[in-house]
Design a protein around this motif. Structure first.
Motif, PDB file in Angstrom:
ATOM      1  N   GLU A   5      -9.975  16.053 -10.900  1.00 24.19           N
ATOM      2  CA  GLU A   5     -10.220  14.943 -11.818  1.00 24.19           C
ATOM      3  C   GLU A   5      -9.610  13.670 -11.257  1.00 24.19           C
ATOM      4  OE1 GLU A   5     -10.186  15.361 -16.186  1.00 24.19           O
ATOM      5  OE2 GLU A   5      -9.172  17.254 -15.768  1.00 24.19           O
ATOM      6  N   VAL A   6     -10.309  12.574 -11.440  1.00 21.50           N
ATOM      7  CA  VAL A   6      -9.817  11.281 -10.972  1.00 21.50           C
ATOM      8  C   VAL A   6      -9.275  10.507 -12.164  1.00 21.50           C
ATOM      9  CG1 VAL A   6     -10.411   9.106  -9.862  1.00 21.50           C
ATOM     10  CG2 VAL A   6     -11.459  11.224  -9.065  1.00 21.50           C
ATOM     11  N   GLY A   7      -7.991  10.142 -12.093  1.00 21.35           N
ATOM     12  CA  GLY A   7      -7.378   9.310 -13.118  1.00 21.35           C
ATOM     13  C   GLY A   7      -6.919   8.007 -12.511  1.00 21.35           C
ATOM     14  N   THR A   8      -6.838   6.978 -13.315  1.00 18.84           N
ATOM     15  CA  THR A   8      -6.459   5.679 -12.767  1.00 18.84           C
ATOM     16  C   THR A   8      -5.728   4.838 -13.813  1.00 18.84           C
ATOM     17  OG1 THR A   8      -7.274   3.701 -11.607  1.00 18.84           O
ATOM     18  CG2 THR A   8      -8.612   4.534 -13.420  1.00 18.84           C
ATOM     19  N   THR A   9      -4.918   3.934 -13.323  1.00 21.71           N
ATOM     20  CA  THR A   9      -4.318   2.876 -14.135  1.00 21.71           C
ATOM     21  C   THR A   9      -4.449   1.569 -13.358  1.00 21.71           C
ATOM     22  OG1 THR A   9      -2.735   4.308 -15.257  1.00 21.71           O
ATOM     23  CG2 THR A   9      -2.226   1.989 -15.197  1.00 21.71           C
ATOM     24  N   PHE A  10      -5.032   0.577 -14.000  1.00 22.24           N
ATOM     25  CA  PHE A  10      -5.234  -0.740 -13.386  1.00 22.24           C
ATOM     26  C   PHE A  10      -4.540  -1.783 -14.247  1.00 22.24           C
ATOM     27  CE2 PHE A  10      -7.526  -4.773 -13.628  1.00 22.24           C
ATOM     28  CZ  PHE A  10      -7.446  -5.188 -12.307  1.00 22.24           C
ATOM     29  N   ALA A  11      -3.955  -2.792 -13.589  1.00 25.49           N
ATOM     30  CA  ALA A  11      -3.301  -3.868 -14.331  1.00 25.49           C
ATOM     31  C   ALA A  11      -3.440  -5.181 -13.585  1.00 25.49           C
ATOM     32  CB  ALA A  11      -1.821  -3.559 -14.546  1.00 25.49           C
ATOM     33  N   THR A  12      -3.520  -6.242 -14.342  1.00 25.21           N
ATOM     34  CA  THR A  12      -3.453  -7.590 -13.779  1.00 25.21           C
ATOM     35  C   THR A  12      -2.492  -8.415 -14.635  1.00 25.21           C
ATOM     36  OG1 THR A  12      -4.732  -9.558 -13.141  1.00 25.21           O
ATOM     37  CG2 THR A  12      -5.446  -8.402 -15.111  1.00 25.21           C
ATOM     38  N   LYS A  13      -1.708  -9.255 -13.987  1.00 23.90           N
ATOM     39  CA  LYS A  13      -0.690 -10.041 -14.693  1.00 23.90           C
ATOM     40  C   LYS A  13      -0.736 -11.488 -14.239  1.00 23.90           C
ATOM     41  CE  LYS A  13       3.695  -9.596 -13.573  1.00 23.90           C
ATOM     42  NZ  LYS A  13       5.059  -9.028 -13.464  1.00 23.90           N
ATOM     43  N   LEU A  14      -0.707 -12.408 -15.201  1.00 20.28           N
ATOM     44  CA  LEU A  14      -0.663 -13.837 -14.944  1.00 20.28           C
ATOM     45  C   LEU A  14       0.713 -14.362 -15.336  1.00 20.28           C
ATOM     46  CD1 LEU A  14      -4.105 -14.833 -16.530  1.00 20.28           C
ATOM     47  CD2 LEU A  14      -3.650 -14.151 -14.166  1.00 20.28           C
ATOM     48  N   THR A  15       1.287 -15.221 -14.499  1.00 21.29           N
ATOM     49  CA  THR A  15       2.630 -15.741 -14.742  1.00 21.29           C
ATOM     50  C   THR A  15       2.615 -17.264 -14.741  1.00 21.29           C
ATOM     51  OG1 THR A  15       3.691 -13.833 -13.712  1.00 21.29           O
ATOM     52  CG2 THR A  15       5.011 -15.832 -13.895  1.00 21.29           C
ATOM     53  N   MET A  18      -3.529   2.227  -9.382  1.00 23.05           N
ATOM     54  CA  MET A  18      -3.134   3.537  -8.887  1.00 23.05           C
ATOM     55  C   MET A  18      -4.221   4.535  -9.252  1.00 23.05           C
ATOM     56  SD  MET A  18       0.455   5.589  -9.409  1.00 23.05           S
ATOM     57  CE  MET A  18       0.880   6.970  -8.332  1.00 23.05           C
ATOM     58  N   ILE A  19      -4.675   5.286  -8.266  1.00 23.60           N
ATOM     59  CA  ILE A  19      -5.739   6.266  -8.457  1.00 23.60           C
ATOM     60  C   ILE A  19      -5.227   7.620  -8.005  1.00 23.60           C
ATOM     61  CG2 ILE A  19      -8.087   6.948  -7.823  1.00 23.60           C
ATOM     62  CD1 ILE A  19      -8.717   4.018  -7.367  1.00 23.60           C
ATOM     63  N   GLY A  20      -5.462   8.642  -8.815  1.00 22.77           N
ATOM     64  CA  GLY A  20      -4.996   9.977  -8.477  1.00 22.77           C
ATOM     65  C   GLY A  20      -6.088  11.013  -8.597  1.00 22.77           C
ATOM     66  N   VAL A  21      -6.022  12.035  -7.757  1.00 22.99           N
ATOM     67  CA  VAL A  21      -6.929  13.172  -7.823  1.00 22.99           C
ATOM     68  C   VAL A  21      -6.075  14.399  -8.066  1.00 22.99           C
ATOM     69  CG1 VAL A  21      -8.653  14.559  -6.627  1.00 22.99           C
ATOM     70  CG2 VAL A  21      -8.563  12.085  -6.254  1.00 22.99           C
ATOM     71  N   ASN A  22      -6.228  14.998  -9.233  1.00 26.60           N
ATOM     72  CA  ASN A  22      -5.455  16.173  -9.611  1.00 26.60           C
ATOM     73  C   ASN A  22      -6.386  17.154 -10.306  1.00 26.60           C
ATOM     74  OD1 ASN A  22      -3.336  17.896  -9.972  1.00 26.60           O
ATOM     75  ND2 ASN A  22      -2.157  16.532 -11.304  1.00 26.60           N
ATOM     76  N   ASP A  23      -6.483  18.380  -9.792  1.00 26.33           N
ATOM     77  CA  ASP A  23      -7.400  19.384 -10.341  1.00 26.33           C
ATOM     78  C   ASP A  23      -8.832  18.856 -10.375  1.00 26.33           C
ATOM     79  OD1 ASP A  23      -5.289  21.128 -10.746  1.00 26.33           O
ATOM     80  OD2 ASP A  23      -4.886  20.343 -12.756  1.00 26.33           O
ATOM     81  N   LEU A  61       0.864  -1.180   0.000  1.00 27.14           N
ATOM     82  CA  LEU A  61       0.000   0.000   0.000  1.00 27.14           C
ATOM     83  C   LEU A  61       0.898   1.225   0.000  1.00 27.14           C
ATOM     84  CD1 LEU A  61      -2.740  -0.908   2.661  1.00 27.14           C
ATOM     85  CD2 LEU A  61      -3.087  -0.639   0.193  1.00 27.14           C
ATOM     86  N   GLU A  62       0.465   2.264  -0.715  1.00 29.56           N
ATOM     87  CA  GLU A  62       1.325   3.446  -0.759  1.00 29.56           C
ATOM     88  C   GLU A  62       0.532   4.723  -0.987  1.00 29.56           C
ATOM     89  OE1 GLU A  62       3.470   4.369  -4.812  1.00 29.56           O
ATOM     90  OE2 GLU A  62       3.446   2.183  -4.526  1.00 29.56           O
ATOM     91  N   TYR A  63       1.203   5.821  -0.633  1.00 32.78           N
ATOM     92  CA  TYR A  63       0.711   7.163  -0.914  1.00 32.78           C
ATOM     93  C   TYR A  63       1.784   7.895  -1.704  1.00 32.78           C
ATOM     94  CZ  TYR A  63       0.090  12.170  -0.247  1.00 32.78           C
ATOM     95  OH  TYR A  63      -0.011  13.525  -0.458  1.00 32.78           O
ATOM     96  N   TYR A  77      -2.001  10.674  -4.837  1.00 27.10           N
ATOM     97  CA  TYR A  77      -2.270   9.374  -5.434  1.00 27.10           C
ATOM     98  C   TYR A  77      -2.236   8.283  -4.373  1.00 27.10           C
ATOM     99  CZ  TYR A  77      -0.982  11.901  -9.705  1.00 27.10           C
ATOM    100  OH  TYR A  77      -0.917  12.809 -10.722  1.00 27.10           O
ATOM    101  N   GLY A  78      -3.069   7.296  -4.577  1.00 28.34           N
ATOM    102  CA  GLY A  78      -3.029   6.083  -3.774  1.00 28.34           C
ATOM    103  C   GLY A  78      -2.789   4.902  -4.688  1.00 28.34           C
ATOM    104  N   ARG A  79      -1.989   3.961  -4.213  1.00 25.85           N
ATOM    105  CA  ARG A  79      -1.654   2.806  -5.052  1.00 25.85           C
ATOM    106  C   ARG A  79      -1.628   1.558  -4.191  1.00 25.85           C
ATOM    107  NH1 ARG A  79       3.513   0.730  -6.848  1.00 25.85           N
ATOM    108  NH2 ARG A  79       3.319  -0.409  -8.835  1.00 25.85           N
ATOM    109  N   ALA A  80      -2.114   0.459  -4.739  1.00 31.43           N
ATOM    110  CA  ALA A  80      -2.106  -0.819  -4.038  1.00 31.43           C
ATOM    111  C   ALA A  80      -1.751  -1.918  -5.017  1.00 31.43           C
ATOM    112  CB  ALA A  80      -3.468  -1.105  -3.405  1.00 31.43           C
TER     113      ALA A  80
END
Length: 292
Positions: A200-210, A193-198, A159-161, A169-172
């Motif tokens: 506006e809410v922006g996000t990037t989501f990813a999932t990875k299979l190995t 990762m979700i961010g609030v800037n001006d 977990l991070e800020y 931004y918050g990221r997990a």
């Protein structure tokens, strides 16, 4: 490559060079990390091969130079031009793996986990030469605090800020080892990762299979990763040239110990990235990693 609207604008074949060096001294209590490579920007770059319309070569620069010192048991401090800290995640949702942070870092062991706090400057995206960025050591526009911990024998989570250029931004991220439960997959990673800037809410989501396969290529093991990444248009964190706007899939393959000497190894890696939002936008990378 994308234009300002995220559309593919040309196709070309290029080559790039990366060089990582770590020097340890004082019986391992101190180390000097250096990373050099081609590229005129934060996310690295490539040299022209003559195949395709691009006619510019990328300079070779020392991009990162950081000194780390273990000042006490479970406490390490670093200073200089450093690599991003990913926690349990990856560059799929965070700063580009080739990127640089000018500043200071403390790494503290806490029970079964680790707290990493970084402060400094993220910028100069068109100036990768570390010697041109030393004046940024007293500039601060970036703070990251990330706690990563093992949860039992099969789960690693973080977990991070983050604070960057006035945005919060918050990221997990969570990585699950599946080998005890199934033979189909070895691991799965979810990160967001979700961010609030001006406002506006922006996000990037990813999932990875190995999945890892033993002795399938000339007696060598092969690891295959399959990722899905979604990045909103207004997500402004410089996460790099491999992460397109919108939706994409990414397939990675590595063959370890393609060559194994007494003190050296050679690994083959390959990446294929395909945008699902613009089917004309795709990227293939093939490289060799030599460690000695």
């Amino acid at each position: 490559q994308q234009d300002a609207d995220g559309k593919a604008i040309f196709s070309t074949i290029q080559e790039g060079i990366l060089f990582d060096v770590t020097i340890s001294f004082f019986k391992g209590r101190a180390k000097l990390d250096m990373r050099a490579g081609t590229g005129s920007g934060f996310d690295g770059g490539w040299n022209n091969t003559g195949i395709g319309p691009q006619d510019a070569n990328s300079p070779f620069n020392l991009r990162r130079l950081a000194l780390s010192l273990g000042v006490a048991t479970g406490l390490q401090v670093s200073v200089g031009s450093m690599a991003p800290e990913f926690g349990a995640g990856s560059e799929n949702t965070y700063l580009d793996n080739d990127g640089y942070i000018m500043g200071y870092r403390a790494r503290v062991s806490i029970e079964k986990g680790e707290l990493v706090v970084t402060g400094g400057f993220v910028g100069d995206l068109k100036n990768p030469n570390v010697f041109d960025r030393w004046n940024r050591m007293d500039d601060f526009n970036f703070v990251q605090a990330v706690y990563t911990r093992a949860l039992g024998d099969t789960v690693k989570a973080s977990l991070e800020y983050d604070h960057l250029d006035g945005g919060n931004y918050g990221r997990a991220a969570i990585k699950v080892d599946l080998k005890k439960w199934t033979t189909l997959l070895d691991a799965v990673v979810f990160e967001d990762m979700i961010g609030v800037n001006d406002s506006e809410v922006g996000t990037t989501f990813a999932t990875k299979l190995t999945k890892r396969f033993k002795d399938v290529f000339l007696g060598r093991g092969v690891t295959i990763d399959a990722s899905y990444v979604y990045r909103t248009e207004n997500f402004t964190v410089p996460i790099g040239d491999k992460i397109y706007k919108g939706q994409q899939v990414r397939f990675s393959c590595s063959i370890t110990d393609l060559y194994k000497g007494k003190n050296s190894t050679l690994t083959l890696v390959a990446d294929y990235i395909q945008s699902l939002s613009d089917l004309d936008l795709m990227r293939t990378e093939i490289g060799l990693i030599y460690k000695f």
